[in-house]
Enzyme design. Sequence first.
Site, PDB file in Angstrom:
ATOM      1  N   CYS A 117      15.608  20.304  15.783  1.00 53.85           N
ATOM      2  CA  CYS A 117      14.947  21.330  15.597  1.00 53.85           C
ATOM      3  C   CYS A 117      15.916  22.692  14.411  1.00 53.85           C
ATOM      4  CB  CYS A 117      14.949  22.288  16.368  1.00 53.85           C
ATOM      5  SG  CYS A 117      13.689  23.581  16.101  1.00 53.85           S
ATOM      6  N   ASN A 221      11.024   9.057   9.950  1.00 54.86           N
ATOM      7  CA  ASN A 221       9.817  10.709   9.904  1.00 54.86           C
ATOM      8  C   ASN A 221      10.575  11.760   8.585  1.00 54.86           C
ATOM      9  OD1 ASN A 221      10.577  13.579  10.875  1.00 54.86           O
ATOM     10  ND2 ASN A 221       8.645  13.278  10.318  1.00 54.86           N
ATOM     11  N   ASP A 223       8.849  13.589   4.813  1.00 56.00           N
ATOM     12  CA  ASP A 223       7.711  13.040   3.473  1.00 56.00           C
ATOM     13  C   ASP A 223       7.365  12.314   3.706  1.00 56.00           C
ATOM     14  OD1 ASP A 223       9.852  15.914   2.100  1.00 56.00           O
ATOM     15  OD2 ASP A 223      10.854  14.410   1.576  1.00 56.00           O
ATOM     16  N   GLY A 245       4.615  14.216  11.008  1.00 54.71           N
ATOM     17  CA  GLY A 245       4.891  16.404  11.114  1.00 54.71           C
ATOM     18  C   GLY A 245       3.733  16.498  10.171  1.00 54.71           C
ATOM     19  N   ARG A 246       4.381  17.355   9.283  1.00 57.54           N
ATOM     20  CA  ARG A 246       3.689  18.164   8.488  1.00 57.54           C
ATOM     21  C   ARG A 246       2.896  17.434   7.424  1.00 57.54           C
ATOM     22  NH1 ARG A 246       7.696  20.710   4.580  1.00 57.54           N
ATOM     23  NH2 ARG A 246       8.287  18.896   4.827  1.00 57.54           N
TER      24      ARG A 246
END
Length: 393
Positions: A117, A221, A223, A245-246
């Site tokens: 994070c 992880n 892109d 993720g995104r």
Amino acid sequence: MTVVATPPAPKLELPPLKLGPITVDTPVILAPMAGITNSAFRRLCREYGGGMYVAEMVTSRALVERTPESLRIISHDDDEKVRSVQLYGVDPVTVGQAVRMLVEEDRADHIDLNFGCPVPKVTRRGGGSALPWKIDLFTSIVQTAVREASKGNVPLTIKMRKGIDEDHLTYLDAGRIARDAGVAAVALHGRTAAQFYSGQADWTAIARLREALPDIPVLGNGDIWSAEDAVRMVRETGVDGVVIGRGCQGRPWLFGDLMAAFEGSDERHKPALRQVAEGVYRHAQLMIETFGGDEGKALREIRKHMAWYFKGYVVGSELRTRLAMVATLEGLRETLDELDLDSPYPGVDAEGPRGRAGSPKKPALPKDWLDSRALNDAQSRDISAAELDVSGG
């Protein structure tokens, strides 16, 4: 949901991901995202494809203190095959207590530790992506967590970033320490804390970690916006699986694309606007269930998803504004019905990066944090009191 064939690609010869007693047939992991990967969103994702779906990050202190919000975060639907929880903490004792609670009370089948994070409220306390810089603290936390998790045969993994910045990289040391401590796998986001989510993820670093740790699974992880990106990462880095993720924000069907791609299928989801609207409405219904029937809270929580769902689609600014302020399920239905629901999939405009990338910034760190890779006396005293008293990040 419209499914469209794209030019065929050869099947990836990627075996199922093994995490202790757990087998993940499609080696894809939903990354824990605060305020996003609650049980409602996890259900949407797993209805499209295989993989493992991690709950929102929960702080160790909040969990040990059994705050209502922390207990909600670690709750799972009865049909979730693997109950996956991610813990954040900076104090080995508190992290160990949280892991022990999860194991002894049979609340998790898999536990991940957050060392990635980049949010200032986390790093300024020495947590998240700042923590692996302190080798003794990092080692103590991982060893303690693995020891407690092993008592219940629960696999424990870690997720981390490259380091604090390019001058203070930690991922190779941290990966080896975690491997030696007995973690089941290591996931690397190919950015530093200083990058936040800006710039481009460094897949070369992921490949370097894969090479340095040939004896445990390494996950990549950063892109991965499409199934094709995931395939390319596996081929370029040699990782054993990918963490999403995104890329799935507003696109839970990405997990269907990923499963298809890893099986060698050329089918991809290309939803028209009507199908997206139906997905948004179902998401809202599930959110109400997640928050115990609290419609107001559920509709407030789903607002952040609107821009992601409708990225690239022809939706006027006035309608977008109203969708981002919707207060009731009935109001959501009425607003969705005003869309031009016959609009087709817009193509590349609906794909690619999503979410706020932020900009590179100097990470917020505890005083004198970078002076040494070991904790000094003052930092040791501060750590014991530095656990955040809230969940999420």
